[in-house]
Design a protein around this motif. Structure first.
Motif, PDB file in Angstrom:
ATOM      1  N   ASP A 127      -0.039  31.795  17.832  1.00 46.35           N
ATOM      2  CA  ASP A 127       0.897  32.626  17.055  1.00 46.35           C
ATOM      3  C   ASP A 127       2.342  32.421  17.531  1.00 46.35           C
ATOM      4  O   ASP A 127       3.277  32.428  16.729  1.00 46.35           O
ATOM      5  CB  ASP A 127       0.538  34.109  17.179  1.00 46.35           C
ATOM      6  CG  ASP A 127      -0.791  34.450  16.517  1.00 46.35           C
ATOM      7  OD1 ASP A 127      -1.213  33.707  15.610  1.00 46.35           O
ATOM      8  OD2 ASP A 127      -1.398  35.458  16.920  1.00 46.35           O
ATOM      9  N   HIS A 128       2.506  32.279  18.860  1.00 51.07           N
ATOM     10  CA  HIS A 128       3.862  32.051  19.392  1.00 51.07           C
ATOM     11  C   HIS A 128       4.429  30.738  18.838  1.00 51.07           C
ATOM     12  O   HIS A 128       5.574  30.674  18.391  1.00 51.07           O
ATOM     13  CB  HIS A 128       3.840  31.966  20.921  1.00 51.07           C
ATOM     14  CG  HIS A 128       3.596  33.272  21.597  1.00 51.07           C
ATOM     15  ND1 HIS A 128       4.023  33.542  22.869  1.00 51.07           N
ATOM     16  CD2 HIS A 128       2.969  34.403  21.177  1.00 51.07           C
ATOM     17  CE1 HIS A 128       3.679  34.767  23.216  1.00 51.07           C
ATOM     18  NE2 HIS A 128       3.015  35.310  22.204  1.00 51.07           N
ATOM     19  N   VAL A 129       3.599  29.693  18.892  1.00 55.16           N
ATOM     20  CA  VAL A 129       4.062  28.386  18.426  1.00 55.16           C
ATOM     21  C   VAL A 129       4.329  28.414  16.923  1.00 55.16           C
ATOM     22  O   VAL A 129       5.295  27.806  16.443  1.00 55.16           O
ATOM     23  CB  VAL A 129       3.040  27.284  18.792  1.00 55.16           C
ATOM     24  CG1 VAL A 129       3.401  25.959  18.162  1.00 55.16           C
ATOM     25  CG2 VAL A 129       2.980  27.135  20.306  1.00 55.16           C
ATOM     26  N   ALA A 157       5.746  37.029  17.700  1.00 51.73           N
ATOM     27  CA  ALA A 157       4.427  37.116  17.082  1.00 51.73           C
ATOM     28  C   ALA A 157       3.791  38.492  17.209  1.00 51.73           C
ATOM     29  O   ALA A 157       3.187  38.998  16.257  1.00 51.73           O
ATOM     30  CB  ALA A 157       3.504  36.057  17.702  1.00 51.73           C
ATOM     31  N   HIS A 158       3.890  39.109  18.394  1.00 49.34           N
ATOM     32  CA  HIS A 158       3.005  40.237  18.706  1.00 49.34           C
ATOM     33  C   HIS A 158       3.754  41.499  19.121  1.00 49.34           C
ATOM     34  O   HIS A 158       4.868  41.424  19.649  1.00 49.34           O
ATOM     35  CB  HIS A 158       2.077  39.845  19.874  1.00 49.34           C
ATOM     36  CG  HIS A 158       1.299  38.604  19.607  1.00 49.34           C
ATOM     37  ND1 HIS A 158       1.361  37.504  20.424  1.00 49.34           N
ATOM     38  CD2 HIS A 158       0.470  38.290  18.581  1.00 49.34           C
ATOM     39  CE1 HIS A 158       0.575  36.550  19.931  1.00 49.34           C
ATOM     40  NE2 HIS A 158       0.033  36.998  18.809  1.00 49.34           N
ATOM     41  N   TYR A 159       3.072  42.617  18.953  1.00 48.20           N
ATOM     42  CA  TYR A 159       3.505  43.856  19.568  1.00 48.20           C
ATOM     43  C   TYR A 159       3.497  43.625  21.077  1.00 48.20           C
ATOM     44  O   TYR A 159       2.506  43.181  21.624  1.00 48.20           O
ATOM     45  CB  TYR A 159       2.527  44.996  19.209  1.00 48.20           C
ATOM     46  CG  TYR A 159       2.440  45.276  17.724  1.00 48.20           C
ATOM     47  CD1 TYR A 159       3.587  45.591  17.006  1.00 48.20           C
ATOM     48  CD2 TYR A 159       1.233  45.217  17.050  1.00 48.20           C
ATOM     49  CE1 TYR A 159       3.522  45.857  15.645  1.00 48.20           C
ATOM     50  CE2 TYR A 159       1.157  45.486  15.689  1.00 48.20           C
ATOM     51  CZ  TYR A 159       2.304  45.799  14.992  1.00 48.20           C
ATOM     52  OH  TYR A 159       2.240  46.052  13.662  1.00 48.20           O
ATOM     53  N   ASP A 160       4.557  43.887  21.725  1.00 54.15           N
ATOM     54  CA  ASP A 160       4.829  43.821  23.184  1.00 54.15           C
ATOM     55  C   ASP A 160       5.554  42.548  23.637  1.00 54.15           C
ATOM     56  O   ASP A 160       6.024  42.478  24.767  1.00 54.15           O
ATOM     57  CB  ASP A 160       3.586  44.074  24.075  1.00 54.15           C
ATOM     58  CG  ASP A 160       2.769  42.800  24.398  1.00 54.15           C
ATOM     59  OD1 ASP A 160       2.999  41.750  23.773  1.00 54.15           O
ATOM     60  OD2 ASP A 160       1.905  42.895  25.283  1.00 54.15           O
ATOM     61  N   ASP A 161       5.661  41.534  22.785  1.00 53.07           N
ATOM     62  CA  ASP A 161       6.379  40.323  23.222  1.00 53.07           C
ATOM     63  C   ASP A 161       7.835  40.647  23.554  1.00 53.07           C
ATOM     64  O   ASP A 161       8.420  40.058  24.472  1.00 53.07           O
ATOM     65  CB  ASP A 161       6.336  39.239  22.124  1.00 53.07           C
ATOM     66  CG  ASP A 161       4.975  38.564  22.030  1.00 53.07           C
ATOM     67  OD1 ASP A 161       4.313  38.419  23.074  1.00 53.07           O
ATOM     68  OD2 ASP A 161       4.585  38.177  20.910  1.00 53.07           O
ATOM     69  N   TYR A 162       8.403  41.561  22.793  1.00 52.38           N
ATOM     70  CA  TYR A 162       9.811  41.935  23.000  1.00 52.38           C
ATOM     71  C   TYR A 162      10.046  42.496  24.401  1.00 52.38           C
ATOM     72  O   TYR A 162      10.972  42.068  25.105  1.00 52.38           O
ATOM     73  CB  TYR A 162      10.202  42.975  21.944  1.00 52.38           C
ATOM     74  CG  TYR A 162      11.554  43.619  22.138  1.00 52.38           C
ATOM     75  CD1 TYR A 162      12.728  42.901  21.958  1.00 52.38           C
ATOM     76  CD2 TYR A 162      11.650  44.973  22.481  1.00 52.38           C
ATOM     77  CE1 TYR A 162      13.963  43.498  22.118  1.00 52.38           C
ATOM     78  CE2 TYR A 162      12.887  45.582  22.635  1.00 52.38           C
ATOM     79  CZ  TYR A 162      14.038  44.849  22.454  1.00 52.38           C
ATOM     80  OH  TYR A 162      15.263  45.444  22.613  1.00 52.38           O
TER      81      TYR A 162
HETATM   82 ZN   LIG Z   1       2.574  37.336  22.177  1.00 50.93          ZN
END
Ligand SMILES: [Zn+2]
Length: 296
Positions: free
Chosen positions: A127-129, A8-13
């Motif tokens: 957003d993750h879900v 979903a987001h910048y930084d999840d990786y």
């Molecule tokens: Zn996230």
């Protein structure tokens, strides 16, 4: 070998799979392509920057991380060219179409994405879900060539098959260890680089995350300080997963959403699996069950 990370987001990786991707690249060199796709515009998570400025900074931070990590990076674009709005992601036909196109274009062997919570009482990030749900829903359609030709026009009378990836869940801190993991990768050899990549997300680790108070994080005062914070974070993830280890581990769960990988192939392909921190016998049985012909 092609590996794709969609989240979903910048930084999840950086907090869930960057170490595994790095080790995979070190092992295969030019024989691997690694790509990261972020599905939202990153404009929501800040307390003193405007939405526009936040989105712009977050993108620049991710690109800086990609330069250090040497991975390809794309934002997910909807069929109308827009980037989905952070904090509002939903499994619309547009999101499904965009994911379908992105996955088919890259045609990965392995696709990494967030999990669906197995416990309905677990807290979530919507957003993750939404990404998890959308990947699950689109998985069968990856090799359905006309599924989204209304959005992405194609010659409909000639179609080539598209390889369907094995789809693997990364750890999601919002679920607080609620989902059991199949295997852990010992990412200690990549730890310094993972810290460097995560440190690129300055607007998050110095500004937003300490303010919002998640993850018991304090704003780091130096790179060495940040390494300590990362070290503690990995310890918490291991403890939540029921693993007693001081080494940095990334943990994963295999799904049957896409192609079900053979046990031996998975163990051969994924680098640095740590057997004593994994549940390999349970995984072997699960994959065998999924491979077995359906009983009436
Ligand atoms: Zn996230």
């Amino acid at each position: 070998m092609k590996i794709l990370f969609i989240h979903a987001h910048y930084d999840d990786y950086e907090f869930t799979a960057a170490g595994t991707f790095e080790l995979w690249k070190r092992r295969l060199g030019k024989a691997i392509r690694a790509k990261v796709i972020v599905c939202t515009d990153g404009q929501a998570g800040h307390q003193f920057r405007t939405r526009e400025e936040t989105g712009r900074i977050r993108l620049a931070e991710q690109l800086a991380s990609a330069r250090i990590g040497g991975y390809e990076f794309d934002r997910l674009l909807l069929p109308n060219g827009a980037v989905p709005r952070e904090g509002c992601l939903d499994t619309t036909p547009g999101l499904l179409a965009a994911l379908w196109k992105a996955i088919r274009d890259f045609e990965p062997d392995y696709l990494f994405c967030p999990p669906l919570p197995s416990d309905p009482l677990a807290g979530i990030h919507l957003d993750h879900v939404a990404v998890a749900e959308a990947v699950r829903k689109v998985a069968y359609l990856i090799n359905v060539p006309h599924a989204f030709t209304p959005e992405y026009s194609a010659e409909e009378t000639t179609s080539t098959p598209c390889n369907v990836p094995a789809i693997i869940h990364v750890y999601d801190p919002y679920l607080a260890g609620g989902n059991p993991h199949d295997f852990a990768v010992d990412v200690e050899p990549a730890f310094d680089q993972m810290c460097e990549m995560a440190f690129c997300h300055q607007s998050q680790i110095m500004e937003w995350v300490p303010w919002v108070g998640r993850h018991q994080m304090k704003a780091p005062t130096s790179v060495a300080d940040w390494q300590q914070t990362m070290r503690e974070r990995f310890r918490r993830v291991s403890r939540a997963a029921g693993v007693n280890s001081d080494r940095a581990l990334e943990i994963f769960t295999v799904t049957a959403w896409g192609e079900v990988p053979a046990f031996e192939r998975l163990l051969n392909d994924v680098p640095n699996i740590l057997p004593q921190a994994s549940n390999l016998e349970r995984l072997r049985q699960k994959l065998a069950r999924w491979h077995a012909p359906n009983e009436p």
